[in-house]
Design a protein around this motif. Structure first.
Motif, PDB file in Angstrom:
ATOM      1  N   SER A 179       0.831  -1.199   0.000  1.00  0.00           N
ATOM      2  CA  SER A 179       0.000   0.000   0.000  1.00  0.00           C
ATOM      3  C   SER A 179       0.868   1.253   0.000  1.00  0.00           C
ATOM      4  N   TYR A 180       1.896   1.252   0.851  1.00  0.00           N
ATOM      5  CA  TYR A 180       2.817   2.395   0.906  1.00  0.00           C
ATOM      6  C   TYR A 180       3.547   2.572  -0.423  1.00  0.00           C
ATOM      7  N   LEU A 181       4.076   1.487  -0.970  1.00  0.00           N
ATOM      8  CA  LEU A 181       4.811   1.577  -2.228  1.00  0.00           C
ATOM      9  C   LEU A 181       3.904   2.053  -3.362  1.00  0.00           C
ATOM     10  N   ALA A 182       2.644   1.618  -3.355  1.00  0.00           N
ATOM     11  CA  ALA A 182       1.694   2.092  -4.366  1.00  0.00           C
ATOM     12  C   ALA A 182       1.473   3.594  -4.229  1.00  0.00           C
ATOM     13  N   ALA A 183       1.393   4.080  -2.997  1.00  0.00           N
ATOM     14  CA  ALA A 183       1.222   5.516  -2.771  1.00  0.00           C
ATOM     15  C   ALA A 183       2.433   6.291  -3.284  1.00  0.00           C
ATOM     16  N   GLU A 184       3.624   5.756  -3.070  1.00  0.00           N
ATOM     17  CA  GLU A 184       4.829   6.411  -3.582  1.00  0.00           C
ATOM     18  C   GLU A 184       4.870   6.361  -5.113  1.00  0.00           C
ATOM     19  N   ARG A 185       4.447   5.246  -5.685  1.00  0.00           N
ATOM     20  CA  ARG A 185       4.396   5.122  -7.145  1.00  0.00           C
ATOM     21  C   ARG A 185       3.405   6.142  -7.719  1.00  0.00           C
ATOM     22  N   ASP A 186       2.264   6.303  -7.053  1.00  0.00           N
ATOM     23  CA  ASP A 186       1.270   7.274  -7.504  1.00  0.00           C
ATOM     24  C   ASP A 186       1.800   8.701  -7.451  1.00  0.00           C
ATOM     25  N   ARG A 187       2.745   8.962  -6.565  1.00  0.00           N
ATOM     26  CA  ARG A 187       3.340  10.300  -6.452  1.00  0.00           C
ATOM     27  C   ARG A 187       4.536  10.467  -7.388  1.00  0.00           C
ATOM     28  N   GLY A 188       4.845   9.443  -8.165  1.00  0.00           N
ATOM     29  CA  GLY A 188       5.950   9.520  -9.110  1.00  0.00           C
ATOM     30  C   GLY A 188       7.312   9.259  -8.503  1.00  0.00           C
ATOM     31  N   ARG A 189       7.333   8.788  -7.248  1.00  0.00           N
ATOM     32  CA  ARG A 189       8.627   8.522  -6.600  1.00  0.00           C
ATOM     33  C   ARG A 189       9.145   7.113  -6.878  1.00  0.00           C
ATOM     34  N   ALA A 192      21.164  -0.338  11.837  1.00  0.00           N
ATOM     35  CA  ALA A 192      20.257   0.442  10.994  1.00  0.00           C
ATOM     36  C   ALA A 192      20.808   0.598   9.576  1.00  0.00           C
ATOM     37  N   ALA A 193      22.114   0.796   9.451  1.00  0.00           N
ATOM     38  CA  ALA A 193      22.721   0.968   8.123  1.00  0.00           C
ATOM     39  C   ALA A 193      22.593  -0.313   7.299  1.00  0.00           C
ATOM     40  N   ALA A 194      22.688  -1.455   7.952  1.00  0.00           N
ATOM     41  CA  ALA A 194      22.550  -2.729   7.238  1.00  0.00           C
ATOM     42  C   ALA A 194      21.123  -2.911   6.731  1.00  0.00           C
ATOM     43  N   VAL A 195      20.145  -2.542   7.557  1.00  0.00           N
ATOM     44  CA  VAL A 195      18.743  -2.654   7.147  1.00  0.00           C
ATOM     45  C   VAL A 195      18.471  -1.708   5.988  1.00  0.00           C
ATOM     46  N   ARG A 196      18.970  -0.503   6.084  1.00  0.00           N
ATOM     47  CA  ARG A 196      18.767   0.477   4.995  1.00  0.00           C
ATOM     48  C   ARG A 196      19.434   0.002   3.703  1.00  0.00           C
ATOM     49  N   GLY A 197      20.635  -0.554   3.812  1.00  0.00           N
ATOM     50  CA  GLY A 197      21.325  -1.078   2.629  1.00  0.00           C
ATOM     51  C   GLY A 197      20.558  -2.217   1.989  1.00  0.00           C
ATOM     52  N   TYR A 198      20.009  -3.084   2.826  1.00  0.00           N
ATOM     53  CA  TYR A 198      19.202  -4.194   2.328  1.00  0.00           C
ATOM     54  C   TYR A 198      17.981  -3.674   1.583  1.00  0.00           C
ATOM     55  N   VAL A 199      17.269  -2.722   2.169  1.00  0.00           N
ATOM     56  CA  VAL A 199      16.066  -2.171   1.534  1.00  0.00           C
ATOM     57  C   VAL A 199      16.440  -1.513   0.205  1.00  0.00           C
ATOM     58  N   SER A 200      17.524  -0.747   0.208  1.00  0.00           N
ATOM     59  CA  SER A 200      17.960  -0.072  -1.022  1.00  0.00           C
ATOM     60  C   SER A 200      18.261  -1.083  -2.122  1.00  0.00           C
ATOM     61  N   SER A 201      18.875  -2.216  -1.754  1.00  0.00           N
ATOM     62  CA  SER A 201      19.211  -3.198  -2.771  1.00  0.00           C
ATOM     63  C   SER A 201      17.955  -3.884  -3.310  1.00  0.00           C
ATOM     64  N   VAL A 202      16.948  -4.110  -2.463  1.00  0.00           N
ATOM     65  CA  VAL A 202      15.688  -4.699  -2.931  1.00  0.00           C
ATOM     66  C   VAL A 202      14.966  -3.735  -3.863  1.00  0.00           C
ATOM     67  N   LEU A 203      14.954  -2.456  -3.515  1.00  0.00           N
ATOM     68  CA  LEU A 203      14.276  -1.471  -4.337  1.00  0.00           C
ATOM     69  C   LEU A 203      14.982  -1.259  -5.670  1.00  0.00           C
ATOM     70  N   GLY A 204      16.295  -1.513  -5.680  1.00  0.00           N
ATOM     71  CA  GLY A 204      17.051  -1.425  -6.922  1.00  0.00           C
ATOM     72  C   GLY A 204      16.806  -0.126  -7.665  1.00  0.00           C
ATOM     73  N   GLY A 205      16.435  -0.244  -8.934  1.00  0.00           N
ATOM     74  CA  GLY A 205      16.257   0.942  -9.758  1.00  0.00           C
ATOM     75  C   GLY A 205      14.841   1.454  -9.829  1.00  0.00           C
ATOM     76  N   VAL A 206      13.975   1.045  -8.905  1.00  0.00           N
ATOM     77  CA  VAL A 206      12.572   1.490  -9.016  1.00  0.00           C
ATOM     78  C   VAL A 206      12.321   2.846  -8.371  1.00  0.00           C
ATOM     79  N   VAL A 207      13.232   3.307  -7.505  1.00  0.00           N
ATOM     80  CA  VAL A 207      13.024   4.579  -6.798  1.00  0.00           C
ATOM     81  C   VAL A 207      13.499   5.727  -7.670  1.00  0.00           C
ATOM     82  N   ARG A 208      12.663   6.776  -7.760  1.00  0.00           N
ATOM     83  CA  ARG A 208      13.005   7.958  -8.560  1.00  0.00           C
ATOM     84  C   ARG A 208      13.061   9.205  -7.724  1.00  0.00           C
ATOM     85  N   GLU A 209      13.236   9.060  -6.398  1.00  0.00           N
ATOM     86  CA  GLU A 209      13.269  10.251  -5.544  1.00  0.00           C
ATOM     87  C   GLU A 209      14.572  10.997  -5.750  1.00  0.00           C
ATOM     88  N   ALA A 210      14.548  12.284  -5.384  1.00  0.00           N
ATOM     89  CA  ALA A 210      15.751  13.127  -5.532  1.00  0.00           C
ATOM     90  C   ALA A 210      16.790  12.699  -4.536  1.00  0.00           C
TER      91      ALA A 210
END
Length: 197
Positions: free
Chosen positions: A137-147, A179-197
């Protein structure tokens, strides 16, 4: 328990006692006797409020799964702000606290409990299923915002985050990953789908 002494919030008292036993001694030690002893009440108190011990455990799981609604609301409120990976990393850390990890272990351990919960959850594992829906649901909301890129498969991303997040947090003897390991893991799963600044 002396006769005539009323118990306040007995369900919550029993749930809290069950969580303490589960955290301290694991799912194999979770019995009605252990719960009532931990709560400091007579064994009959549990059976006065629940049909049997599996009914009690099913309500404990339902109560924990219902808390995911708060996680989903917080995620959706953060959509369009901050970092997508940061929000998801924080949510995973909140999601996989010691009690939730122990609840998932309990579900693995007790066949009767899983069978009872199939009435509410025909597929998936309670807590994890709700978390995947909240993340999607959260990811869909971010996708709807173009992020996120327009074609981002939010359901697959959510399942991947929750499933492998569970593995990342499990078996750590109460010490969550950095926390840095969790963030790195999330970033790697998201890969190239994030378009935030």
């Amino acid at each position: 328990m002396p006769t005539g002494v009323a118990l306040r919030d007995v369900r919550e008292q029993l749930f809290a006692a069950a969580e303490r036993v589960l955290l301290r001694d694991g799912p194999s030690a979770l019995t009605s006797r252990a719960v009532t002893a931990e709560a400091g009440v007579a064994k009959g108190v549990l059976h006065k409020h629940f049909a049997d011990f599996d009914s009690f455990l099913a309500e404990l799981v339902r109560e924990r799964a219902a808390r995911i609604a708060h996680l989903e609301a917080a995620l959706r409120d953060s959509a369009g702000t901050g970092s997508v990976a940061g929000h998801l990393a924080d949510a995973l850390t909140d999601l996989f606290g010691p009690v939730e990890l122990s609840i998932v272990g309990l579900l693995t351990f007790r066949d009767g409990l899983r069978a009872r919960l199939r009435q509410t959850w025909p597929t998936g594992i309670p807590v994890l299923t709700e978390a995947a829906a909240a993340f999607a649901s959260y990811l869909a909301a971010e996708r709807d915002r173009g992020r996120l890129v327009p074609g981002a498969d939010v359901d697959t991303l959510a399942l991947t985050l929750v499933g492998t997040g569970h593995l990342l947090f499990s078996g750590r003897d109460g010490t969550p990953p950095e926390a840095a390991a969790v963030r790195g893991y999330v970033s790697s799963v998201l890969g190239g789908v994030v378009r935030e600044a």
